[in-house]
Design a protein around this motif. Structure first.
Motif, PDB file in Angstrom:
ATOM      1  N   UNK A  68       0.830  -1.201   0.000  1.00 52.95           N
ATOM      2  CA  UNK A  68       0.000   0.000   0.000  1.00 52.95           C
ATOM      3  C   UNK A  68       0.868   1.258   0.000  1.00 52.95           C
ATOM      4  N   UNK A  69       0.637   2.144  -0.942  1.00 52.91           N
ATOM      5  CA  UNK A  69       1.328   3.433  -0.971  1.00 52.91           C
ATOM      6  C   UNK A  69       1.017   4.179   0.324  1.00 52.91           C
ATOM      7  N   UNK A  70       2.023   4.752   0.977  1.00 54.05           N
ATOM      8  CA  UNK A  70       1.771   5.435   2.240  1.00 54.05           C
ATOM      9  C   UNK A  70       0.934   6.704   2.111  1.00 54.05           C
ATOM     10  N   UNK A  71       0.649   7.143   0.874  1.00 53.28           N
ATOM     11  CA  UNK A  71      -0.196   8.321   0.680  1.00 53.28           C
ATOM     12  C   UNK A  71      -1.662   7.968   0.902  1.00 53.28           C
ATOM     13  N   UNK A  72      -2.243   7.170   0.008  1.00 52.74           N
ATOM     14  CA  UNK A  72      -3.665   6.862   0.094  1.00 52.74           C
ATOM     15  C   UNK A  72      -3.947   5.371  -0.019  1.00 52.74           C
ATOM     16  N   UNK A  73      -2.896   4.544  -0.048  1.00 58.89           N
ATOM     17  CA  UNK A  73      -3.106   3.100  -0.001  1.00 58.89           C
ATOM     18  C   UNK A  73      -3.240   2.412  -1.338  1.00 58.89           C
ATOM     19  N   UNK A  74      -3.026   3.113  -2.449  1.00 56.12           N
ATOM     20  CA  UNK A  74      -3.072   2.447  -3.758  1.00 56.12           C
ATOM     21  C   UNK A  74      -1.948   1.415  -3.842  1.00 56.12           C
ATOM     22  N   UNK A  93       3.818   9.899  -6.253  1.00 61.15           N
ATOM     23  CA  UNK A  93       4.812   9.887  -5.178  1.00 61.15           C
ATOM     24  C   UNK A  93       5.867   8.827  -5.508  1.00 61.15           C
ATOM     25  N   UNK A  94       7.117   9.152  -5.183  1.00 62.68           N
ATOM     26  CA  UNK A  94       8.244   8.325  -5.629  1.00 62.68           C
ATOM     27  C   UNK A  94       9.073   7.845  -4.436  1.00 62.68           C
ATOM     28  N   UNK A  95       9.426   6.529  -4.457  1.00 60.03           N
ATOM     29  CA  UNK A  95      10.102   5.888  -3.335  1.00 60.03           C
ATOM     30  C   UNK A  95      11.320   5.116  -3.856  1.00 60.03           C
ATOM     31  N   UNK A  96      12.492   5.409  -3.330  1.00 62.67           N
ATOM     32  CA  UNK A  96      13.728   4.789  -3.807  1.00 62.67           C
ATOM     33  C   UNK A  96      13.941   3.411  -3.194  1.00 62.67           C
ATOM     34  N   UNK A  97      14.849   2.638  -3.804  1.00 70.33           N
ATOM     35  CA  UNK A  97      15.099   1.277  -3.316  1.00 70.33           C
ATOM     36  C   UNK A  97      15.611   1.255  -1.881  1.00 70.33           C
ATOM     37  N   UNK A  98      16.205   2.345  -1.399  1.00 67.02           N
ATOM     38  CA  UNK A  98      16.682   2.366  -0.015  1.00 67.02           C
ATOM     39  C   UNK A  98      15.632   2.911   0.950  1.00 67.02           C
ATOM     40  N   UNK A  99      14.375   3.050   0.464  1.00 61.99           N
ATOM     41  CA  UNK A  99      13.270   3.347   1.362  1.00 61.99           C
ATOM     42  C   UNK A  99      12.982   4.807   1.611  1.00 61.99           C
ATOM     43  N   UNK A 111      10.815  22.232  -1.149  1.00 59.10           N
ATOM     44  CA  UNK A 111      12.202  21.823  -1.029  1.00 59.10           C
ATOM     45  C   UNK A 111      12.376  20.402  -0.517  1.00 59.10           C
ATOM     46  N   UNK A 112      11.325  19.586  -0.583  1.00 56.10           N
ATOM     47  CA  UNK A 112      11.421  18.193  -0.175  1.00 56.10           C
ATOM     48  C   UNK A 112      11.172  17.944   1.294  1.00 56.10           C
ATOM     49  N   UNK A 113      10.753  19.009   2.046  1.00 58.07           N
ATOM     50  CA  UNK A 113      10.554  18.816   3.485  1.00 58.07           C
ATOM     51  C   UNK A 113       9.387  17.874   3.777  1.00 58.07           C
ATOM     52  N   UNK A 114       8.289  18.048   3.050  1.00 60.61           N
ATOM     53  CA  UNK A 114       7.145  17.154   3.272  1.00 60.61           C
ATOM     54  C   UNK A 114       7.506  15.714   2.935  1.00 60.61           C
ATOM     55  N   UNK A 115       8.145  15.510   1.779  1.00 63.43           N
ATOM     56  CA  UNK A 115       8.501  14.150   1.343  1.00 63.43           C
ATOM     57  C   UNK A 115       9.402  13.467   2.365  1.00 63.43           C
ATOM     58  N   UNK A 116      10.312  14.214   2.978  1.00 64.24           N
ATOM     59  CA  UNK A 116      11.256  13.610   3.925  1.00 64.24           C
ATOM     60  C   UNK A 116      10.573  13.095   5.177  1.00 64.24           C
ATOM     61  N   UNK A 117       9.337  13.550   5.433  1.00 65.95           N
ATOM     62  CA  UNK A 117       8.615  13.128   6.640  1.00 65.95           C
ATOM     63  C   UNK A 117       7.680  11.944   6.382  1.00 65.95           C
TER      64      UNK A 117
END
Length: 407
Positions: A68-74, A93-99, A111-117
Motif C-alpha cells: 500500500x502506498x503510504x499516501x492513500x493506499x493504492x 509519489x516516488x520511493x527509492x530502493x533504499x526506502x 524543497x522536499x521537506x514534506x517528502x522527507x517526513x
C-alpha cells in the motif's frame, strides 16, 4: 493427538498471533530471483497475511515495501519502476530502493521537506542462491542473522529452484517432510525404480531425534535385508526448512514452506550440488516434473482437487502406480491439500512413526514460549553456521552409532 487450542497456535500466522509474531523474526524465501527483472514490473506477494511488493531497480538492487502506498493506499504493484525507485501511478509519489520518499508532486513545492517526513515501510532483502529473501520483523530494527545455507554462495549453475503455491496451511507441508515413513508407501512406485529402492526393505522406520540450536535432526533407521541399517538423516531447520538426503550424484534437495496466509503456502523445491553443476534432467522424471512446459513459479499448475491431482485409477488397478499420481512432488502436494485448508489435528490417531512430527510441534511451541519470555528462539542465534547443516544417507553396521558417521 493435538488439542484444538494447540492446532490454532501452530497454524494461525496473522499479525498478533503467537506463531505469526514468531515467524516474522525469520528470513523468508519468497520468490525466484529471475522473477524480479531489473527495471521491470513490481511483483506483489502476500506473506503471513500481509501484502508486500518486491522490485529490482535499474542497477539490479532489489527492494521490498508494503504494497500500500503510504499516501492513500493504492497498490505499488501498479507503480512505475523508474530511476531505481517506484512511482505510484495515483499521485506520482516516488520511493527509492533504499526506502526514501523523494518526490510528492501532488503537494506544494517545499524543497522536499514534506517528502522527507513520509514514512515508508521498507523491508530488508537479500538476493542469494537464486532466491529473493525478505525479513519483515519490523521497520527500524536490525534484521536477525541471515540463514546462509550452503547453496546461497554457490554459482547459479550449481543451484536449480522452483516454486509451487499450495492450497493448504504451511504445517501440513512441513510435517509431511518430517514424516519419513510415507516415502516407502506414498512414493513406492518411484522408490522401486530409483535411488530410494532400499527404503522398501523396511516400511516402518525407527526414529532417533536430536534437538539442536537451529532445529531438530531426525534419523530414520531402517533394517536392510543385509542385516545392516540404512540411516537417512534429515535436518528440520527452524522454522520451515528441511534438507533431503543426497541423490547418488551428490545433489541435495532443499525444501521450505513459507506461509502466504493461514490457508496458502509457498513451497520450495531447490536442488544444489556443492561440487558440480546440477542437471535438472537427472531428477525430473522421478519427481514428475515437465521442465519444458511447467511454470517455475508455480509448478503444480493444472493439478487440484477438481481433477483429483491427476490421479489415474486405471494405473492403480493395473499395478503400475501405487498412488495413481505421477511424481513425488505431485503426490506430496495431493495428500497435503487433501487434508483441507487446515487439518484438524485433534481427531488424528498418531502412531510411533509420527514421533518426529509430535516433537516438531512441541519444538515450535517452545520457540513461541522462548520469544514471549525474552529468550532467543532456535534458529535465531548469531553463532549458527547454516553452511554446515546437511543431510546424510549412510549404511551402519549392527552395533554402530550413526552419529559417528555424520557431521
Amino acid at each position: 493427538m493435538a488439542t484444538k487450542s494447540m492446532n490454532e497456535t501452530l497454524t494461525r500466522v496473522g499479525r498478533g498471533t503467537p506463531m505469526g509474531e514468531l515467524l516474522r523474526e525469520y528470513w523468508m524465501p519468497v520468490m525466484r530471483s529471475e522473477r524480479v527483472v531489473a527495471g521491470g514490473e513490481p511483483v506483489a506477494v502476500e506473506l503471513l497475511g500481509d501484502r508486500y511488493v518486491i522490485f529490482r531497480g535499474d542497477d539490479g538492487t532489489v527492494a521490498c515495501f508494503d504494497e500500500a502506498c503510504p499516501h492513500r493506499g493504492a497498490s505499488l504493484a501498479l507503480a512505475r519502476n523508474e530511476d531505481c525507485a517506484l512511482r505510484c501511478i495515483y499521485h506520482g509519489w516516488k520511493f527509492t530502493t533504499d526506502g526514501r520518499t523523494v518526490e510528492t508532486p501532488s503537494e506544494p513545492e517545499d524543497g522536499g521537506r514534506f517528502a522527507s517526513k513520509v514514512k515508508l515501510n521498507h523491508h530488508p532483502v537479500v538476493d542469494a542462491g537464486g532466491v529473493i529473501w525478505v525479513w519483515v520483523g519490523g521497520t527500524g530494527r536490525e534484521p536477525n542473522p541471515f540463514p546462509r545455507f550452503a547453496f546461497t554462495d554457490l554459482p547459479s549453475s550449481h543451484v536449480f529452484g522452483i516454486v509451487a503455491i499450495l492450497e493448504c496451511n504451511w504445517m501440513q507441508g512441513l510435517e509431511a517432510d518430517i514424516d519419513s515413513a510415507h516415502v516407502s508407501l506414498l512414493h513406492e512406485t518411484e522408490a522401486a525404480k530409483g535411488p530410494l529402492k532400499d527404503l522398501l526393505d523396511d516400511r516402518a522406520p525407527r526414529d532417533e531425534i536430536d534437538r539442536t540450536s537451529w532445529g531438530i535432526r531426525y534419523a530414520a533407521i531402517r533394517q536392510l535385508s543385509t542385516g545392516d541399517s540404512l540411516v537417512r538423516v534429515k535436518p528440520m531447520v527452524m522454522p520451515w526448512y528441511t534438507i533431503v538426503p543426497e541423490l547418488p550424484n551428490g545433489d541435495r534437495l532443499w525444501h521450505a514452506w513459507v506461509p502466504i496466509n493461514d490457508h496458502r503456502t509457498i513451497f520450495w523445491y531447490l536442488w544444489y550440488n556443492e561440487d558440480q553443476p546440477v542437471d535438472p534432467g537427472y531428477f525430473a522424471d522421478q519427481f514428475g516434473l515437465d521442465l519444458e512446459n511447467m511454470n517455475k513459479d508455480n509448478f503444480r499448475e493444472g493439478y487440484s482437487r477438481d481433477n483429483m491431482w491427476g490421479q489415474d485409477r486405471a494405473a492403480m488397478r493395473a499395478g503400475t502406480s501405487f498412488s495413481g499420481i505421477t511424481g513425488l512432488a505431485a503426490q506430496d502436494i495431493a495428500v497435503q491439500e487433501s487434508m483441507g485448508a487446515i487439518v484438524d489435528r485433534s481427531i488424528e490417531n498418531p502412531g510411533k512413526s509420527d514421533t518426529g512430527i509430535v516433537r516438531a510441534r512441541h519444538f515450535l511451541l517452545d520457540a513461541i514460549k522462548d520469544k514471549a519470555e525474552g529468550r532467543v528462539p532456535a534458529g535465531l542465534g548469531a553463532d549458527i553456521d547454516y553452511r554446515k547443516i546437511a543431510s546424510a544417507n549412510v549404511v551402519v553396521s549392527q552395533g554402530d552409532d550413526w552419529r559417528h558417521l555424520v557431521v
